[in-house]
Write an enzyme that holds these catalytic residues in place. Structure first.
Site, PDB file in Angstrom:
ATOM      1  N   ARG A  15      39.722  30.951  20.961  1.00  0.00           N
ATOM      2  CA  ARG A  15      39.958  30.544  19.682  1.00  0.00           C
ATOM      3  C   ARG A  15      39.943  31.435  18.322  1.00  0.00           C
ATOM      4  O   ARG A  15      40.210  31.274  17.769  1.00  0.00           O
ATOM      5  CB  ARG A  15      39.543  29.208  19.704  1.00  0.00           C
ATOM      6  CG  ARG A  15      39.825  27.662  19.989  1.00  0.00           C
ATOM      7  CD  ARG A  15      39.136  26.868  19.884  1.00  0.00           C
ATOM      8  NE  ARG A  15      38.366  27.131  21.113  1.00  0.00           N
ATOM      9  CZ  ARG A  15      36.717  25.602  21.464  1.00  0.00           C
ATOM     10  NH1 ARG A  15      36.892  24.762  20.387  1.00  0.00           N
ATOM     11  NH2 ARG A  15      36.279  26.105  21.973  1.00  0.00           N
ATOM     12  N   GLY A 141      30.847  17.130  20.979  1.00  0.00           N
ATOM     13  CA  GLY A 141      30.583  16.494  22.163  1.00  0.00           C
ATOM     14  C   GLY A 141      29.524  15.975  21.581  1.00  0.00           C
ATOM     15  O   GLY A 141      28.431  16.155  21.114  1.00  0.00           O
ATOM     16  N   ASN A 171      25.967  16.994  20.238  1.00  0.00           N
ATOM     17  CA  ASN A 171      24.974  17.957  21.395  1.00  0.00           C
ATOM     18  C   ASN A 171      25.913  19.262  20.374  1.00  0.00           C
ATOM     19  O   ASN A 171      26.864  19.580  20.483  1.00  0.00           O
ATOM     20  CB  ASN A 171      26.129  17.654  22.642  1.00  0.00           C
ATOM     21  CG  ASN A 171      25.491  18.486  23.528  1.00  0.00           C
ATOM     22  OD1 ASN A 171      24.311  19.324  24.199  1.00  0.00           O
ATOM     23  ND2 ASN A 171      26.661  18.870  24.706  1.00  0.00           N
ATOM     24  N   TYR A 350      26.894  65.124  -2.412  1.00  0.00           N
ATOM     25  CA  TYR A 350      27.061  65.234  -1.392  1.00  0.00           C
ATOM     26  C   TYR A 350      26.146  65.747   0.075  1.00  0.00           C
ATOM     27  O   TYR A 350      25.996  66.705  -0.513  1.00  0.00           O
ATOM     28  CB  TYR A 350      28.963  65.040  -0.100  1.00  0.00           C
ATOM     29  CG  TYR A 350      28.408  64.649   1.144  1.00  0.00           C
ATOM     30  CD1 TYR A 350      27.782  63.375   1.574  1.00  0.00           C
ATOM     31  CD2 TYR A 350      28.053  65.820   2.449  1.00  0.00           C
ATOM     32  CE1 TYR A 350      28.236  64.018   3.314  1.00  0.00           C
ATOM     33  CE2 TYR A 350      28.183  65.772   3.885  1.00  0.00           C
ATOM     34  CZ  TYR A 350      27.403  64.438   3.973  1.00  0.00           C
ATOM     35  OH  TYR A 350      27.927  64.462   5.601  1.00  0.00           O
TER      36      TYR A 350
END
Ligand code: UD1
Ligand code: MG
Length: 442
Positions: A15, A141, A171, A350
Site C-alpha cells: 500500500r 481490526g 486492535n 564554503y
C-alpha cells in the site's frame, strides 16, 4: 521472567506503492523500524528479534548504519502476522518466558505502555492485546469484548459483519503472551478468512475456546498509529513533529513559529535557545544553551556551541562542531569542520574539512577548496586570524595564528603566524579611460 521482543517487519507494504521496504521509510529522520526498536530496547529484553522478508539486504545495511543489532528472522513468504510470529517462535526454540509482539510500522508506542501490557499478562490472563478507542476505526481490526476486560475475538476489517463496523475499540496489533501458550495457539491458526492469511489476531478466539483469559490493555490512540500508506506516513510525521515541538517548548526552548520548525528523533536542544521560523533540523544535532538559530537554517550532524548565532539561511552539515559565541551568517555552508570559540563566518562562504581556531574572522566569499576531484584535503587556520574576503584556500593548507590573507587571494602556500598571505595580480590604473568611454557614448 525472561522477555523476548518480536518486531514484525516482513510485510510487503504494497500500500506504500514504493520500491523501498515500508519500514525503511523515514519518520523524524530515522527509519520506521528504529522507533519501535529504540523504545522496546528500554525494556532490556533477553531476546530481541526482527522478522524481515525478502528485503533483508537493504534492511541489514540500515540496521548496521543505525547501530541496531536484533536477531534476524527471515519469513520467506508473507503469509500473515500469525505466520510471522510462528517463524519467530521457531527461531526462539526452547525459550520460556514472555513474548511481546510489536510492529515495525507502529512507531509511537511508549515504553510505559509496554510496561503496563506486560504487567497485565498474568497466570489468569496469559494474553493481553493493546487496544485503543477511536472515532475513526478505519482499517484497524476491531476488538469484540466478552466483558469490560476480556476479548472474545478480534475481527479484521475485511471480515467485519454489518453492524460491527461501528465498533470503536480497535486492535493496535501489539500483544504480550506467555511463550508456551502462544506456541500452542499459533500452531492452530488457519487461513479461513477474507484475506487468506494466518491472522495473529485469531489467537484471541482460540484462547477463549480453551479458557485462557485474553485481556485488553488500553492506550492512547496516538501511540497506535500504524503506517500502511504514504498518507499514513505523512500524518505520522505530523504527529511526531507535534510531539517534539511540545517537548522542546516544555524544556525551555523558544520556537517563534513552532509549526515551521522540524526536528529529528535524536535532536538535543538546551534551554534558552531561540529558533526563528522555518528551520529544519536533521539527525545528529545538539544545540547549546543560549544559541539562536535564525530563519531558514538547515542543520544536520552538528554541534552548535552555547550562545552562537547561526543563520539566517545557513547550512551546517555533518561532522561540524561550532564552539561558543560563534557567528555563522547568511549563505554559509559548513561541512566536517571544527570551529572554536568566537570565530565568525558571516557571509557567503564554503568551509569544508577544516580546523579553525578562536576569534578568527572568515571574510565574505571565502571558499575552502577542499576537493581536488579525487580526494578531500584539510585546511587549518589558527587563532585570531583574518581571512580576507573572497580568499580561495587551496587545501591542504595551513594559516597560522594572528595571520592574514589579503582579499581576493588564491592561497596555495602555508601562511605562517603573524604573516600576511597575498597573491593577486598588481593593479594598473589607466588614466582617463573611463571618461573617454563615457564621452564617446554621449
Ligand atoms: C494488523 C492487525 C490489525 C491491527 C493493525 C494495527 C492482523 C491480522 N491484523 O493489520 O488487527 O488493527 O495491524 O496496525 O494482525 N507482517 C509480517 N509478515 C506478514 C504480514 C505482516 O511481518 O506476513 C508485519 C508487517 O510488516 C507489519 C505488521 O506485521 O509490520 C502488520 O502487518 P499489516 O499488513 O500492516 O497488518 P494490518 O493490515 O495493518
Ligand atoms: Mg499495518
Amino acid at each position: 521472567m525472561e522477555i523476548a521482543i518480536v518486531i514484525l517487519a516482513a510485510g510487503k507494504g504494497t500500500r506504500m506503492k514504493s520500491s523501498r521496504p515500508k519500514i525503511l521509510h523515514d519518520l523524524g529522520g530515522f527509519p520506521l523500524y528504529y522507533h519501535t526498536f529504540h523504545t522496546s530496547r528500554k525494556l532490556q529484553p533477553d531476546r530481541h528479534l526482527l522478522v524481515t522478508g525478502d528485503d533483508k539486504k537493504q534492511i541489514l545495511t540500515s540496521l548496521d548504519w543505525f547501530g541496531c543489532d536484533p536477531e534476524i528472522v527471515v519469513q520467506e513468504k508473507q503469509l500473515g502476522t500469525g505466520h510471522a510470529v510462528k517463524c519467530a517462535l521457531d527461531h526462539l526454540g526452547g525459550f520460556d518466558g514472555m513474548v511481546i509482539v510489536l510492529y515495525g510500522d507502529t512507531p509511537f508506542v511508549r515504553k510505559e505502555t509496554l510496561d503496563r501490557l506486560v504487567a497485565k499478562t498474568t497466570e489468569n490472563n496469559p494474553i493481553s492485546f493493546l487496544g485503543f478507542q477511536t472515532q475513526n476505526p478505519g482499517n484497524y481490526g476491531r476488538l469484540i469484548l466478552d466483558d469490560e476486560e476480556t476479548i472474545a475475538r478480534i475481527v479484521e476489517v475485511k471480515d467485519l459483519k454489518p453492524g460491527e463496523k461501528d465498533i470503536t475499540l480497535c486492535n493496535s496489533g501489539i500483544v504480550c503472551c506467555k511463550s508456551g501458550i502462544l506456541r500452542h495457539l499459533v500452531a492452530q491458526l488457519d487461513t479461513r478468512n477474507a484475506s487468506g492469511e494466518y491472522y495473529l489476531t485469531d489467537i484471541a478466539e482460540l484462547a477463549r475456546r480453551e479458557n485462557h483469559g485474553c485481556s485488553v490493555t488500553i492506550c492512547d490512540e496516538e501511540e497506535t498509529i500504524g503506517i500502511n500508506t504514504q498518507e499514513d506516513l505523512a500524518i505520522a510525521e505530523g504527529v511526531f513533529q507535534q510531539k517534539k515541538r511540545r517537548e522542546m517548548l516544555e524544556n525551555g526552548v523558544s520556537l517563534q513559529s513552532p509549526g515551521t520548525t522540524f526536528f529529528s528523533l535524536d535532536t538535543i536542544i538546551h534551554n534558552d535557545v531561540v529558533i526563528e521560523p522555518n528551520v529544519f533540523i536533521g539527525t545528529g544535532v545538539t544545540i547549546g544553551s543560549g544559541a539562536r538559530i535564525k530563519a531558514f537554517t538547515y542543520l544536520e550532524g552538528c554541534i552548535i556551541g552555547e550562545s552562537s548565532v547561526i543563520g539566517p539561511f545557513a547550512r551546517v552539515r555533518e561532522g561540524t562542531t561550532i564552539g561558543q559565541n560563534c557567528r555563522i551568517g547568511n549563505f554559509v555552508e559548513i561541512k566536517k569542520a571544527n570551529i572554536q570559540t568566537g570565530t565568525k563566518a558571516s557571509h557567503l562562504t564554503y568551509i569544508g574539512d577544516a580546523e579553525i581556531g578562536e576569534n578568527t574572522n572568515i571574510g565574505a566569499g571565502t571558499i575552502f577548496c577542499n576537493y581536488d576531484g579525487m580526494h578531500k584535503h584539510k585546511t587549518t587556520i589558527g587563532n585570531d586570524s583574518f581571512i580576507g574576503s573572497n580568499t580561495l584556500l587551496i587545501s591542504p593548507i595551513e594559516v597560522g595564528n594572528n595571520a592574514m590573507t589579503a582579499a581576493g587571494s588564491v592561497i596555495n602556500k602555508n601562511v605562517p603566524d603573524d604573516a600576511l598571505g597575498i597573491s593577486r595580480t598588481t593593479q594598473k590604473n589607466i588614466e582617463g579611460f573611463a571618461k573617454t568611454r563615457q564621452d564617446k557614448k554621449k
